[in-house]
Design an enzyme around this catalytic site. Structure first.
Site, PDB file in Angstrom:
ATOM      1  N   SER A 295       0.963  -1.139   0.100  1.00 21.59           N
ATOM      2  CA  SER A 295      -0.045   0.010   0.020  1.00 21.59           C
ATOM      3  C   SER A 295       0.819   1.332  -0.109  1.00 21.59           C
ATOM      4  O   SER A 295       1.973   1.464   0.621  1.00 21.59           O
ATOM      5  CB  SER A 295      -0.817  -0.076   1.318  1.00 21.59           C
ATOM      6  OG  SER A 295      -1.368   1.281   1.517  1.00 21.59           O
TER       7      SER A 295
ATOM      8  N   TYR B 295      -1.651   0.331  10.503  1.00 22.03           N
ATOM      9  CA  TYR B 295      -1.874  -0.336   9.172  1.00 22.03           C
ATOM     10  C   TYR B 295      -0.537  -0.191   8.448  1.00 22.03           C
ATOM     11  O   TYR B 295      -0.110  -1.035   7.786  1.00 22.03           O
ATOM     12  CB  TYR B 295      -3.042   0.217   8.712  1.00 22.03           C
ATOM     13  CG  TYR B 295      -3.104  -0.179   7.118  1.00 22.03           C
ATOM     14  CD1 TYR B 295      -3.976  -1.318   6.875  1.00 22.03           C
ATOM     15  CD2 TYR B 295      -2.806   0.954   6.240  1.00 22.03           C
ATOM     16  CE1 TYR B 295      -4.055  -1.659   5.494  1.00 22.03           C
ATOM     17  CE2 TYR B 295      -3.053   0.445   4.971  1.00 22.03           C
ATOM     18  CZ  TYR B 295      -3.765  -0.699   4.611  1.00 22.03           C
ATOM     19  OH  TYR B 295      -3.825  -1.113   3.277  1.00 22.03           O
TER      20      TYR B 295
ATOM     21  N   GLU C 248       0.173   3.630   1.871  1.00 22.39           N
ATOM     22  CA  GLU C 248       0.385   3.869   3.365  1.00 22.39           C
ATOM     23  C   GLU C 248       1.653   3.843   3.710  1.00 22.39           C
ATOM     24  O   GLU C 248       2.026   4.451   4.928  1.00 22.39           O
ATOM     25  CB  GLU C 248      -0.698   3.342   4.128  1.00 22.39           C
ATOM     26  CG  GLU C 248      -2.053   3.841   4.255  1.00 22.39           C
ATOM     27  CD  GLU C 248      -1.957   5.166   5.025  1.00 22.39           C
ATOM     28  OE1 GLU C 248      -2.629   6.230   4.653  1.00 22.39           O
ATOM     29  OE2 GLU C 248      -1.591   5.038   6.006  1.00 22.39           O
TER      30      GLU C 248
HETATM   31  P1  NAP Z   1     -11.399  -4.421   1.755  1.00 24.00           P
HETATM   32  O1  NAP Z   1     -12.601  -4.267   0.812  1.00 24.00           O
HETATM   33  O2  NAP Z   1     -11.475  -3.862   3.085  1.00 24.00           O
HETATM   34  O3  NAP Z   1     -11.455  -6.076   1.900  1.00 24.00           O
HETATM   35  C1  NAP Z   1     -10.759  -6.734   2.893  1.00 24.00           C
HETATM   36  C2  NAP Z   1     -10.727  -8.455   2.758  1.00 24.00           C
HETATM   37  O4  NAP Z   1     -10.105  -8.732   3.754  1.00 24.00           O
HETATM   38  C3  NAP Z   1     -12.204  -8.671   2.962  1.00 24.00           C
HETATM   39  O5  NAP Z   1     -12.694  -9.683   2.088  1.00 24.00           O
HETATM   40  C4  NAP Z   1     -12.257  -9.290   4.212  1.00 24.00           C
HETATM   41  O6  NAP Z   1     -13.166 -10.201   4.700  1.00 24.00           O
HETATM   42  C5  NAP Z   1     -10.969  -9.828   4.603  1.00 24.00           C
HETATM   43  N1  NAP Z   1     -10.615  -9.900   5.860  1.00 24.00           N
HETATM   44  C6  NAP Z   1     -10.291  -9.215   6.793  1.00 24.00           C
HETATM   45  N2  NAP Z   1      -9.898  -9.781   7.837  1.00 24.00           N
HETATM   46  C7  NAP Z   1      -9.578 -10.974   7.601  1.00 24.00           C
HETATM   47  C8  NAP Z   1      -8.984 -12.157   8.362  1.00 24.00           C
HETATM   48  N3  NAP Z   1      -8.705 -12.206   9.716  1.00 24.00           N
HETATM   49  N4  NAP Z   1      -8.754 -13.377   7.623  1.00 24.00           N
HETATM   50  C9  NAP Z   1      -9.157 -13.516   6.389  1.00 24.00           C
HETATM   51  N5  NAP Z   1      -9.858 -12.280   5.574  1.00 24.00           N
HETATM   52  C10 NAP Z   1     -10.078 -11.348   6.312  1.00 24.00           C
HETATM   53  O7  NAP Z   1     -10.065  -4.185   1.136  1.00 24.00           O
HETATM   54  P2  NAP Z   1      -9.890  -3.754  -0.509  1.00 24.00           P
HETATM   55  O8  NAP Z   1      -9.898  -2.306  -0.542  1.00 24.00           O
HETATM   56  O9  NAP Z   1     -10.442  -4.640  -1.139  1.00 24.00           O
HETATM   57  O10 NAP Z   1      -8.155  -3.795  -0.524  1.00 24.00           O
HETATM   58  C11 NAP Z   1      -7.660  -5.338  -0.969  1.00 24.00           C
HETATM   59  C12 NAP Z   1      -6.068  -4.993  -0.066  1.00 24.00           C
HETATM   60  O11 NAP Z   1      -5.574  -4.275  -0.735  1.00 24.00           O
HETATM   61  C13 NAP Z   1      -6.152  -5.011   1.399  1.00 24.00           C
HETATM   62  O12 NAP Z   1      -5.154  -5.783   1.719  1.00 24.00           O
HETATM   63  C14 NAP Z   1      -5.871  -3.588   1.349  1.00 24.00           C
HETATM   64  O13 NAP Z   1      -5.048  -3.202   2.622  1.00 24.00           O
HETATM   65  C15 NAP Z   1      -4.844  -3.298   0.238  1.00 24.00           C
HETATM   66  N6  NAP Z   1      -4.855  -1.980  -0.356  1.00 24.00           N
HETATM   67  C16 NAP Z   1      -6.110  -1.392  -0.718  1.00 24.00           C
HETATM   68  C17 NAP Z   1      -6.139  -0.279  -1.242  1.00 24.00           C
HETATM   69  C18 NAP Z   1      -7.234   0.468  -1.504  1.00 24.00           C
HETATM   70  O14 NAP Z   1      -7.348   1.935  -1.917  1.00 24.00           O
HETATM   71  N7  NAP Z   1      -8.582  -0.012  -1.886  1.00 24.00           N
HETATM   72  C19 NAP Z   1      -4.770   0.447  -1.605  1.00 24.00           C
HETATM   73  C20 NAP Z   1      -3.698  -0.181  -1.289  1.00 24.00           C
HETATM   74  C21 NAP Z   1      -3.604  -1.448  -0.550  1.00 24.00           C
HETATM   75  P3  NAP Z   1     -14.534  -9.915   5.304  1.00 24.00           P
HETATM   76  O15 NAP Z   1     -15.507  -9.735   4.065  1.00 24.00           O
HETATM   77  O16 NAP Z   1     -14.965 -11.169   6.044  1.00 24.00           O
HETATM   78  O17 NAP Z   1     -14.656  -8.730   6.151  1.00 24.00           O
HETATM   79  O1  G4F Z   2     -10.668   6.844   2.526  1.00 22.04           O
HETATM   80  P1  G4F Z   2      -9.777   6.770   3.692  1.00 22.04           P
HETATM   81  O2  G4F Z   2     -10.047   6.016   4.923  1.00 22.04           O
HETATM   82  O3  G4F Z   2      -8.514   6.020   2.994  1.00 22.04           O
HETATM   83  P2  G4F Z   2      -6.756   5.715   3.374  1.00 22.04           P
HETATM   84  O4  G4F Z   2      -6.653   6.193   4.939  1.00 22.04           O
HETATM   85  O5  G4F Z   2      -6.008   6.678   2.369  1.00 22.04           O
HETATM   86  O6  G4F Z   2      -6.574   4.408   3.345  1.00 22.04           O
HETATM   87  C1  G4F Z   2      -6.861   3.643   2.126  1.00 22.04           C
HETATM   88  O7  G4F Z   2      -5.914   3.761   0.920  1.00 22.04           O
HETATM   89  C2  G4F Z   2      -4.900   3.089   1.428  1.00 22.04           C
HETATM   90  C3  G4F Z   2      -3.865   3.380   0.177  1.00 22.04           C
HETATM   91  O8  G4F Z   2      -3.028   4.734   0.415  1.00 22.04           O
HETATM   92  C4  G4F Z   2      -5.193   1.562   1.552  1.00 22.04           C
HETATM   93  F1  G4F Z   2      -3.837   1.093   2.006  1.00 22.04           F
HETATM   94  C5  G4F Z   2      -5.966   1.443   2.648  1.00 22.04           C
HETATM   95  O9  G4F Z   2      -6.365   0.021   2.921  1.00 22.04           O
HETATM   96  C6  G4F Z   2      -7.343   2.254   2.236  1.00 22.04           C
HETATM   97  O10 G4F Z   2      -7.911   1.667   1.276  1.00 22.04           O
HETATM   98  O11 G4F Z   2      -9.124   8.013   3.884  1.00 22.04           O
HETATM   99  C7  G4F Z   2      -8.536   9.079   3.142  1.00 22.04           C
HETATM  100  C8  G4F Z   2      -8.303  10.421   3.860  1.00 22.04           C
HETATM  101  C9  G4F Z   2      -7.429  10.389   5.002  1.00 22.04           C
HETATM  102  O12 G4F Z   2      -6.683  11.332   5.006  1.00 22.04           O
HETATM  103  C10 G4F Z   2      -8.510  10.663   6.068  1.00 22.04           C
HETATM  104  O13 G4F Z   2      -7.834  11.210   7.171  1.00 22.04           O
HETATM  105  O14 G4F Z   2      -9.680  11.010   4.101  1.00 22.04           O
HETATM  106  C11 G4F Z   2      -9.536  11.536   5.122  1.00 22.04           C
HETATM  107  N1  G4F Z   2     -11.016  11.654   5.859  1.00 22.04           N
HETATM  108  C12 G4F Z   2     -11.396  12.622   6.286  1.00 22.04           C
HETATM  109  N2  G4F Z   2     -12.805  12.491   6.772  1.00 22.04           N
HETATM  110  C13 G4F Z   2     -11.615  10.558   6.358  1.00 22.04           C
HETATM  111  C14 G4F Z   2     -13.041  10.998   6.670  1.00 22.04           C
HETATM  112  N3  G4F Z   2     -11.428   9.263   6.153  1.00 22.04           N
HETATM  113  C15 G4F Z   2     -12.354   8.366   6.562  1.00 22.04           C
HETATM  114  N4  G4F Z   2     -12.329   7.016   6.339  1.00 22.04           N
HETATM  115  N5  G4F Z   2     -13.685   8.858   6.826  1.00 22.04           N
HETATM  116  C16 G4F Z   2     -13.882  10.289   7.356  1.00 22.04           C
HETATM  117  O15 G4F Z   2     -14.848  10.509   7.776  1.00 22.04           O
END
Ligand code: NAP
Ligand code: G4F
Length: 347
Positions: free
Chosen positions: A125, A149, A127
């Site tokens: 990520s 995280y 992050e």
């Molecule tokens: P997400 O929608 O939050 O999905 C997370 C998945 O992990 C769900 O299927 C959840 O299952 C499963 N999970 C959580 N805890 C678990 C456990 N203890 N054992 C087995 N499964 C578990 O995440 P996403 O946005 O699709 O992201 C996919 C991956 O990419 C994650 O690793 C995230 O950290 C990473 N990532 C995401 C972004 C982004 O912007 N989306 C960016 C960079 C990296 P349940 O349905 O049972 O909750």
């Molecule tokens: O949507 P966010 O919660 O995403 P964040 O923290 O960037 O993390 C996501 O992207 C990562 C990749 O860079 C992934 F690895 C991670 O798993 C996840 O998918 O927050 C985005 C921004 C942050 O700066 C947060 O402080 O939005 C700001 N924010 C402002 N108000 C909020 C809110 N975030 C959330 N979730 N909820 C609020 O009400």
């Protein structure tokens, strides 16, 4: 037939990756937690596909991971499961480290012990860049994670590098910047905003509480990002790749663009609630995906404004459907999914 095993198949990315791999003719195996099927709405539409097999398990259960991988003998493993909410990780650092960090190690170790040699993808990520030391961020930018995280993801990332080097595993790490879609979890800021707008338009909600509006993110469209994951595993050599659009926008810009799309002034609805402000913030993310462009031939196609609009439109449509369904008294879709036991094979 090629077999893939996806952890996190019920999440945003896992569900799009399952769509993508099934369309390519793969047999897709997915990990679900025991309580997951009742919430597996993102893979509802795949329930009748005979090439989808779900397995009960958890990233905290090393033996289950070993048994599944040993039984399935996958050609490709995608580790997408995680406690993926950054804000939550401050309240739950131990759990986050266990699932998001140690979970990656458990999958790598299960692969090694099972004796099969699948290609491996780790969901790293942006992050990990945290308090960024340069902009834009590339594969060469040092990490400075700012949340439990981010630290857990850095652990999983370096474990992936280590298994690549010490076990000659074809292990790749995608350093993905934020990517969104109508399937995005509702606690992430983009979806929280677009869902609230649909409800505000329908008169069902009157305000939207947010935290830091100044943070800047590089937001792309999730279905395009899962394609990059697959491309990484098709290369002769494994590696690390930044996947990003190269554009950065503030949360405030996201809010303004989204409200503007439905003809509303956001100032009238958005309130700041300190409970959504994190102890440490990642202020600026913007990625340099030139390696992915050069080596994988991958390019982002959906730009910021189109992404915002498609998410608002999807939430407006979904709410309209939900209202219509409740008027007709239709039973909930997830109940139907649970009634398909042949989908879930207990290992
Ligand atoms: P997400 O929608 O939050 O999905 C997370 C998945 O992990 C769900 O299927 C959840 O299952 C499963 N999970 C959580 N805890 C678990 C456990 N203890 N054992 C087995 N499964 C578990 O995440 P996403 O946005 O699709 O992201 C996919 C991956 O990419 C994650 O690793 C995230 O950290 C990473 N990532 C995401 C972004 C982004 O912007 N989306 C960016 C960079 C990296 P349940 O349905 O049972 O909750
Ligand atoms: O949507 P966010 O919660 O995403 P964040 O923290 O960037 O993390 C996501 O992207 C990562 C990749 O860079 C992934 F690895 C991670 O798993 C996840 O998918 O927050 C985005 C921004 C942050 O700066 C947060 O402080 O939005 C700001 N924010 C402002 N108000 C909020 C809110 N975030 C959330 N979730 N909820 C609020 O009400």
């Amino acid at each position: 037939m090629r077999r893939a095993f996806i952890t996190g198949i019920t999440g945003q990315d896992g569900s799009y990756l399952a769509d993508f791999l099934l369309a390519k003719g793969y047999e897709v195996h997915g990990l679900t937690r025991t309580e997951s099927p009742a919430r597996a709405d993102r893979i509802q539409h795949l329930r009748d596909n005979p090439r989808l097999v779900l397995h009960f398990g958890d990233l905290c259960d090393a033996m289950a991971l070993y048994r599944i991988i040993h039984k399935v003998q996958p050609h490709e493993v995608y580790n997408l499961a995680a406690q993926s909410h950054v804000g939550l990780s401050f309240d739950s650092p131990d759990h986050t480290a266990n699932v998001t960090g140690m979970g990656a190690l458990r999958v790598l170790e299960a692969i090694t012990q099972s004796g099969c040699k699948p290609r491996f993808y780790q969901a790293s990520s942006s992050e990990m860049f945290g308090k960024v030391v340069e902009a834009p961020q590339s594969e060469r930018t040092p990490f400075y994670p700012r949340s439990p995280y981010g630290v857990a993801k850095a652990f999983g990332h370096w474990m992936t590098v280590n298994y690549r080097e010490s076990h000659s595993l074809h292990a790749s790490s995608g350093i993905l910047f934020n990517h969104e879609s109508p399937r995005r979890g509702e606690a992430f800021v983009t979806r929280k905003i677009t869902k609230a707008i649909a409800r505000i338009k329908a008169g069902m909600q009157h305000s939207l509480a947010l935290g830091n509006l100044d943070a800047r993110r590089d937001w792309g469209f999730a279905p395009e990002y899962v394609e990059a994951m697959w491309l990484m595993l098709q290369q002769d050599q494994p590696g690390d790749y930044v996947i990003a659009t190269g554009e950065t926008h503030s949360v405030r810009e996201f809010v303004a663009t989204a409200f503007d799309h439905v003809g509303l002034d956001w100032h009238a609805f958005v309130v700041i609630d300190p409970k959504f402000i994190r102890p440490t913030e990642v202020d600026l993310l913007v990625g340099d995906a030139s390696k992915a462009r050069r080596v994988l031939g991958w390019e982002p196609r959906t730009r910021f404004v189109d992404l915002v609009r498609l998410m608002v439109d999807a939430d407006m449509d979904a709410l309209e459907e939900e209202v219509a369904r409740s008027q007709w008294g239709e039973s909930c879709r997830t109940e139907k999914f649970v009634e398909q036991p042949q989908l879930v094979s207990q290992v």
